[in-house]
Design an enzyme around this catalytic site. Structure first.
Site, short mmCIF file in Angstrom:
data_model
loop_
_atom_site.label_atom_id
_atom_site.label_comp_id
_atom_site.label_asym_id
_atom_site.label_seq_id
_atom_site.Cartn_x
_atom_site.Cartn_y
_atom_site.Cartn_z
NE ARG A 29 42.94 -9.17 63.94
CZ ARG A 29 43.73 -9.95 64.65
NH1 ARG A 29 43.77 -9.83 65.96
NH2 ARG A 29 44.50 -10.85 64.05
CG ASP A 66 41.95 -15.53 64.89
OD1 ASP A 66 42.68 -14.71 65.46
OD2 ASP A 66 41.10 -15.21 64.04
NE ARG A 105 47.15 -16.28 61.67
CZ ARG A 105 46.75 -15.00 61.61
NH1 ARG A 105 46.00 -14.49 62.57
NH2 ARG A 105 47.09 -14.25 60.58
CG HIS A 164 39.68 -11.68 64.04
ND1 HIS A 164 40.63 -12.67 63.97
CD2 HIS A 164 40.02 -10.78 63.08
CE1 HIS A 164 41.50 -12.38 63.01
NE2 HIS A 164 41.14 -11.23 62.46
#
Length: 319
Positions: free
Chosen positions: A90, A150, A153, A177
């Site tokens: 990212r 996240d 998850r 993140h």
């Protein structure tokens, strides 16, 4: 301009923006959604396609528009930016997407927008920081989607491991993140029962191995999905829907969103994903989270990584 609390705008009609528009259409939260993209035909096509499903969802106006059309929206959701490709982190997207934000944010702030900016583009923590600095808006109304996905998850994998409803699991991923994110095991519980106690109740005793496997799985989830289908969008779209729901209904729910740090855990002047109370005015306040010494160390390291990537020379993270 008076805000329309039943109106949202989405800037960027790629996979994430389109999935978000579709998810919001089904949610019934809004009666009007404006889509904007540099490719106007793409925005118009997505609006047409999604609109054709409204007879199954409820009366709603969905259309392609411009910045002027979105100034009375309660929430402007920004998903615009380059996609994360296989093999990219990212943070690799920083330069490309920061440049895009330097074009988008002034278009909003120069029109004296008074609603909430919800940043979804990656790297979300850095781009939320960028949006705050460029816009000059109050920090509480510039929110990043952070580690909401996240953490979902994390809860899902814990629920699967323990064979229990994931909605009964209280667990947060914090920090970036991205690759330096931290699974905050010290604060994990299942309906108030410490996670290790609950694990043993369910017949699991090898805590260290299970904790590492689950945390690694969370961290690698996006990469695994991108490898298989080239992009992730359904999970984040549902996360955005949840954040919008919390804002519109003034739920004052605790979500791990991207928020500016002002001294908590010895961290200053960088945006990290941390638990915060979210309501109609955006972020009300950060919520203290219990961390052990190792988690504290990793959180500070995550802050340093983000500062280096954004180009902050002064180290405001205490050693």
């Amino acid at each position: 301009m008076q805000l329309n609390q039943r109106k949202a705008a989405i800037i960027g009609c790629g996979f994430v923006g389109s999935a978000t528009a579709f998810c919001l259409m089904q949610s019934g939260l809004f009666s009007e959604i404006v889509l904007q993209d540099v490719d106007k035909d793409k925005a118009e096509g997505e609006a047409m396609d999604i609109t054709h499903g409204t007879p199954f969802a409820g009366r709603m106006k969905i259309y392609a528009g411009n910045y002027n059309d979105m100034m009375d929206a309660a929430v402007i959701i920004i998903t615009a930016g380059a996609n994360q490709k296989e093999g990219e982190t990212r943070l690799d997207l920083v330069k490309k997407n920061k440049k895009i934000f330097e074009e988008i944010i002034p278009e909003i702030s120069n029109r004296d927008y008074e609603g909430i900016l919800l940043i979804v583009s990656n790297p979300v923590d850095i781009l939320t920081y960028t949006a705050i600095k460029i816009s000059g808006f109050e920090e509480n109304r510039v929110i990043g989607s952070g580690t909401v996905l996240d953490s979902a998850r994390f809860r899902y994998l814990l629920g699967k491991h323990l064979d229990v409803d994931s909605r009964s699991v209280q667990a947060f991923i914090i920090g970036e993140h991205g690759d330096s994110e931290i699974a905050a095991w010290s604060s994990v519980n299942v309906s108030g029962i410490p996670v290790n106690d609950f694990c043993e109740m369910r017949g699991h005793y090898d805590h260290e191995e299970a904790m590492k496997a689950i945390a690694d799985n969370v961290k690698e989830s996006a990469y695994k999905i991108i490898k298989r289908k080239k992009a992730t969008y359904y999970g984040i779209a549902m996360s955005v829907k949840r954040i919008c729901e919390v804002i519109l209904k003034d739920e004052k729910a605790i979500l791990p969103v991207s928020t500016m740090m002002h001294g908590a855990h010895g961290i200053e002047d960088i945006v990290l994903s941390m638990p915060a109370i979210v309501g109609k005015n955006g972020i009300e306040t950060q919520v203290p989270i219990e961390l052990n010494e190792e988690e504290e160390r990793k959180l500070k390291q995550s802050a340093r990584i983000l500062k280096q990537m954004i180009g902050i020379k002064k180290d405001d993270v205490k050693k």
